[in-house]
Design a protein around this motif. Structure first.
Motif, short mmCIF file in Angstrom:
data_model
loop_
_atom_site.label_atom_id
_atom_site.label_comp_id
_atom_site.label_asym_id
_atom_site.label_seq_id
_atom_site.Cartn_x
_atom_site.Cartn_y
_atom_site.Cartn_z
N LEU A 1 -21.88 129.12 -7.94
CA LEU A 1 -21.96 129.42 -9.30
C LEU A 1 -23.43 128.89 -9.75
O LEU A 1 -24.32 129.46 -10.63
CB LEU A 1 -21.12 128.70 -10.16
N VAL A 2 -23.92 127.72 -9.48
CA VAL A 2 -24.91 127.01 -9.71
C VAL A 2 -26.20 127.90 -9.49
O VAL A 2 -27.00 128.20 -9.89
CB VAL A 2 -25.11 125.60 -9.20
N ALA A 3 -26.28 128.34 -8.20
CA ALA A 3 -27.21 129.08 -7.62
C ALA A 3 -27.53 130.46 -8.32
O ALA A 3 -28.39 130.95 -8.90
CB ALA A 3 -26.95 129.54 -6.29
N HIS A 4 -26.36 131.13 -8.63
CA HIS A 4 -26.23 132.45 -9.52
C HIS A 4 -26.81 132.14 -10.72
O HIS A 4 -27.56 132.95 -11.56
CB HIS A 4 -24.92 133.05 -9.23
N ALA A 5 -26.32 130.97 -11.49
CA ALA A 5 -26.78 130.81 -12.84
C ALA A 5 -28.23 130.64 -13.05
O ALA A 5 -28.82 131.01 -14.05
CB ALA A 5 -26.04 129.54 -13.37
N ARG A 6 -28.78 129.95 -12.02
CA ARG A 6 -30.09 129.77 -12.01
C ARG A 6 -31.04 131.00 -12.14
O ARG A 6 -32.14 130.95 -12.86
CB ARG A 6 -30.72 129.04 -10.79
N ASP A 7 -30.51 132.02 -11.42
CA ASP A 7 -31.26 133.38 -11.71
C ASP A 7 -30.82 134.14 -12.89
O ASP A 7 -31.15 135.49 -12.84
CB ASP A 7 -30.82 134.15 -10.24
N GLY A 8 -29.88 133.52 -13.70
CA GLY A 8 -29.45 134.39 -14.99
C GLY A 8 -28.61 135.56 -14.47
O GLY A 8 -28.75 136.45 -15.42
N HIS A 9 -27.92 135.39 -13.60
CA HIS A 9 -26.67 136.44 -13.36
C HIS A 9 -25.28 136.06 -13.55
O HIS A 9 -24.52 136.41 -12.89
CB HIS A 9 -26.88 136.80 -11.60
N VAL A 10 -25.28 135.28 -14.73
CA VAL A 10 -23.91 134.64 -14.92
C VAL A 10 -23.76 135.20 -16.44
O VAL A 10 -24.46 134.61 -17.33
CB VAL A 10 -23.75 133.30 -14.78
N ARG A 11 -22.89 136.00 -16.98
CA ARG A 11 -22.45 136.36 -18.19
C ARG A 11 -21.56 135.50 -18.68
O ARG A 11 -20.24 135.48 -18.48
CB ARG A 11 -21.81 137.60 -18.17
N TRP A 12 -22.03 134.53 -19.38
CA TRP A 12 -21.31 133.10 -19.74
C TRP A 12 -19.88 133.43 -20.67
O TRP A 12 -18.71 133.04 -20.54
CB TRP A 12 -22.22 132.02 -20.17
N ARG A 13 -20.12 134.45 -21.87
CA ARG A 13 -19.12 134.54 -22.56
C ARG A 13 -18.15 135.40 -22.22
O ARG A 13 -16.83 135.08 -22.20
CB ARG A 13 -20.01 135.57 -23.96
N THR A 14 -18.42 136.39 -21.39
CA THR A 14 -17.40 136.99 -20.55
C THR A 14 -16.68 136.19 -19.60
O THR A 14 -15.28 136.43 -19.66
CB THR A 14 -18.00 138.34 -19.98
N GLY A 15 -17.20 135.54 -18.83
CA GLY A 15 -16.67 134.67 -18.08
C GLY A 15 -15.85 133.75 -18.56
O GLY A 15 -14.64 133.54 -17.94
N LEU A 16 -16.30 133.22 -19.37
CA LEU A 16 -15.08 132.06 -20.27
C LEU A 16 -14.10 132.64 -20.93
O LEU A 16 -12.93 131.98 -20.83
CB LEU A 16 -16.06 131.23 -21.27
N LEU A 17 -14.40 133.99 -21.26
CA LEU A 17 -13.21 134.60 -21.91
C LEU A 17 -12.04 135.01 -20.80
O LEU A 17 -10.93 134.71 -21.35
CB LEU A 17 -13.55 135.76 -22.77
N PHE A 18 -12.56 135.45 -19.80
CA PHE A 18 -11.77 135.69 -18.44
C PHE A 18 -10.88 134.55 -18.17
O PHE A 18 -9.76 134.53 -17.96
CB PHE A 18 -12.63 136.34 -17.53
N ALA A 19 -11.72 133.66 -18.08
CA ALA A 19 -11.24 132.26 -17.31
C ALA A 19 -10.17 131.50 -18.60
O ALA A 19 -9.03 131.20 -18.10
CB ALA A 19 -12.38 131.08 -17.41
N ALA A 20 -10.46 131.60 -19.87
CA ALA A 20 -9.59 130.97 -20.73
C ALA A 20 -8.22 131.59 -20.76
O ALA A 20 -7.26 130.89 -21.02
CB ALA A 20 -10.22 131.12 -22.36
N ALA A 21 -8.50 132.87 -20.84
CA ALA A 21 -7.35 133.81 -20.70
C ALA A 21 -6.23 133.54 -19.46
O ALA A 21 -5.03 133.81 -19.61
CB ALA A 21 -7.44 135.34 -20.94
N GLY A 22 -6.77 133.10 -18.52
CA GLY A 22 -6.24 132.89 -17.13
C GLY A 22 -5.52 131.83 -16.89
O GLY A 22 -4.83 131.33 -16.04
N ILE A 23 -6.00 130.78 -17.62
CA ILE A 23 -5.58 129.25 -17.36
C ILE A 23 -4.19 129.07 -17.39
O ILE A 23 -3.50 128.49 -16.47
CB ILE A 23 -6.14 128.51 -18.45
N GLY A 24 -3.49 129.54 -18.42
CA GLY A 24 -1.85 129.64 -18.58
C GLY A 24 -1.14 130.16 -17.44
O GLY A 24 -0.72 129.63 -16.68
#
Length: 248
Positions: free
Chosen positions: A60-83
């Motif tokens: 993730l660190v490597a891809h984030a450095r290149d700007g290939h991470v959609r943080w808003r979408t990813g965090l929404l996915f992740a938050a919905a999946g935690i429970g």
């Protein structure tokens, strides 16, 4: 061939898949741990969560450095999946080994077919629909918890096919989803982590992390459509093998 060599080889391949494809690591890790290294299905799914959590966070660190991470979408996915991930992790130990193997193969097969039928989105803005993203994230979390997978092999198809994300951004964003979901599921299996064979799991993790960096470099050189097809074909092969094993 010794368990150490097998662990290093399997870890390198799984890291390569995670780094290049944003998924597929866990769907390969579980069969490798069961069929090559002699883990039980429950032990393999727990070990897979440890391996994939650490490897995905590194990639993730490597891809984030290149700007290939959609943080808003990813965090929404992740938050919905935690429970759902935590609930699935708590229930996983009660699922019979044969059912776990068959379910794993079936889910992998469905994801592979979806990937083969969909096409990466064209360049441009991605429209994020919160309702669809949350629903998909919850489903991914449940699968992560029960089957011991990071969810990337389902997150990538969802991000590409459901939300219209470009393949490279789907790869990077899925690594965020994998890391969060795996941590949530692993928190419900804390009591079983100490029983893992760390002489095997440790080298596996090290090789996977190194492989993830190579995978990230590979992703830059290969087209999104090619990555998508490779990803889907690997999933199909694993799915067929596991379904046959579960039924015979």
């Amino acid at each position: 061939m010794s368990a150490l060599i097998l662990a290093l080889a399997a870890g390198a391949v799984i890291g390569l898949a995670l780094g290049a494809l944003g998924g597929g690591g866990s769907v390969l890790a579980v069969p490798a741990l069961i069929y090559l290294l002699g883990f039980s299905p429950v032990g393999a799914t727990t070990a897979s969560l440890v391996i994939v959590t650490l490897t995905s966070a590194t990639a993730l660190v490597a891809h984030a450095r290149d700007g290939h991470v959609r943080w808003r979408t990813g965090l929404l996915f992740a938050a919905a999946g935690i429970g759902p991930a935590m609930l699935g992790g708590a229930l996983a130990g009660r699922v019979p080994a044969g059912v776990l193997t068959a379910a794993f193969g079936l889910v992998a097969g469905v994801a592979a077919v979806r990937m083969l039928r969909s096409r990466p989105a064209a360049e441009g803005a991605v429209t994020v629909r919160p309702g669809r993203a949350a629903a998909a994230g919850a489903g991914l979390g449940a699968v992560t918890g029960v089957l011991g997978v990071g969810g990337g092999f389902l997150a990538v198809p969802a991000l590409v096919g459901v939300l219209g994300m470009r393949m490279r951004e789907a790869v990077g964003t899925s690594l965020l989803v994998i890391t969060v979901n795996s941590l949530a599921a692993l928190s419900m299996r804390a009591g079983t982590v100490e029983t893992l064979d760390w002489a095997v799991v440790g080298p596996f993790i090290g090789a996977a992390i190194l492989g993830a960096w190579d995978g990230k470099r590979l992703a830059v050189k290969v087209s999104g459509r090619t990555l998508q097809r490779i990803f889907a074909l690997v999933l199909l092969g694993v799915a067929a093998f596991m379904l046959i094993d579960a039924l015979l």
